[in-house]
Design a protein around this motif. Structure first.
Motif: not given
Length: 408
Positions: A380-408
């Protein structure tokens, strides 16, 4: 006789009591691994789920697995980033290495037969000269395919010509270029992401007020996309809002010169050089100006600022530090990436929102794209690897925690 029966009965009772205690202990042990009837996840299972969550963001989905990629034994793949020490680039490296590990497992390669990937990057992020030197070194090794996150879109054209002449397929990731021979680009949809940041900024500011834009560089197409799309959304659709900047952090020498001239009350005249004494004083003043001074200058030049959009982790944290230093804690700060400092600041409510990219998925998909090139499978000419909009309200959600790449 009765005494013997009493002893026997006592023994039976003790045995029953011991059995009951044992059963209770077993139940307690079992319940400790269960929650609401479900088995508690092991660390390995949790890590595998987090990995899959990152791979599920990739579009097309074929770039999130290694099925059907039957590379030859000992295939050598090269990946060159814009940096090497930051968490973001380390996470890309981890994704690439895991993709190759999955390939070797799938194909049953061991020892010297294993497919190899080498990730390299400048010691200092965005160092154009060092990246070009690394590119030269990697081309001398004749990799089966080469992927690069381009610091300067015009800096590598000679090397790209050489790669094409030698039949080395080229992939770009994170930061793309305009070179015609690129086989695929693996990256975040920065146009969509930065437009989303603008939309959230507008909501936070009530569709009125001034926003300052601070960009990490002026050369990469990635930075340009983030800046241009954010500004376009504000200027085209929100007449009660204004944009100051963009201020590019690879042009700080110009900003330092301006600050020093103001400090020394020097008014530059076009076509007229400073005398030796003035020039010496100016050079000395410039040498004393720090990055902190630059951010303070930006805030002083825009005293009515209501929000700041920063295009990467470093600029986001620098902007936050400057605002807190000037007691401008009401300024809404939004940015990119998810370094540990940013995560901590967001949990404290000091950062309003950030685009969290998918560097792990980016590294993984880059290896897949390279493999497809080597196997002449097409890309494919362009492969989209995605992103997530993160805020103080959702940062503890499991779906968000799974995509964070810093050490938690």
């Amino acid at each position: 006789m009765k005494k013997r029966w009493r002893v026997a009965a006592l023994g039976i009772c003790m045995a029953m009591l011991t059995c009951a205690c044992s059963t209770q202990t077993e139940k307690a042990d079992t319940s400790s691994t269960q929650q609401n009837g479900e088995k508690k996840e092991t660390a390995e299972e949790k890590a595998e789920k987090a990995k899959q969550a990152k791979l599920d963001l990739i579009d097309p989905a074929a770039y999130g697995n290694v099925d059907g990629l039957e590379l030859e034994k000992g295939t050598y793949l090269s990946i060159i980033g814009k940096g090497s020490s930051e968490t973001y680039w380390k996470t890309i490296k981890a994704g690439a290495e895991d993709a190759v590990a999955d390939l070797n497992k799938e194909l049953g390669y061991e020892g010297s037969d294993k497919i190899k990937v080498v990730y390299s990057g400048p010691g200092k992020s965005d160092d154009v000269d060092e990246q070009v030197s690394i590119l030269d070194e990697e081309l001398d090794r004749y990799p089966a395919a080469l992927a690069i996150a381009i610091v300067d879109s015009k800096s590598c054209e000679v090397q790209f010509d050489l790669a094409t002449m030698n039949g080395i397929p080229l992939i770009t990731f994170d930061s793309v270029g305009n070179y015609q021979g690129i086989m695929a680009s693996v990256m975040t949809d920065n146009a969509k992401a930065s437009t989303e940041v603008a939309t959230h900024m507008v909501e936070s500011l009530g569709d009125a007020g001034q926003v300052v834009v601070i960009a990490h560089d002026s050369k990469s197409l990635t930075s340009q996309e983030r800046v241009n799309n954010f500004i376009a959304e504000i200027q085209n659709n929100h007449p009660n809002m204004s944009v100051a900047g963009p201020y590019y952090m690879d042009q700080i020498d110009d900003i330092k010169k301006t600050i020093a001239e103001q400090q020394l009350d020097i008014v530059p005249v076009e076509g007229q050089e400073l005398d030796e004494e003035q020039q010496t004083a100016l050079d000395d003043a410039i040498a004393q100006i720090t990055d902190e001074d630059i951010y303070n200058y930006i805030l002083e030049m825009n005293p009515d600022v209501k929000g700041i959009f920063a295009t990467n982790g470093d600029t986001t944290m620098q902007a936050l530090t400057a605002c807190e230093g000037k007691d401008m804690k009401d300024v809404v700060i939004m940015g990119y990436d998810a370094d540990q400092e940013e995560i901590d600041a967001m949990k404290d409510g000091r950062i309003a929102g950030m685009i969290v990219q998918n560097p792990y998925g980016m590294g993984y998909a880059t290896v897949v794209a390279e493999a497809r090139c080597v196997l002449n499978m097409g890309n494919e000419a362009n492969v989209n690897t995605g992103y997530t909009w993160v805020t103080p309200d959702n940062i503890e959600d499991r779906t968000v925690q799974d995509i964070l790449y810093a050490e938690k």
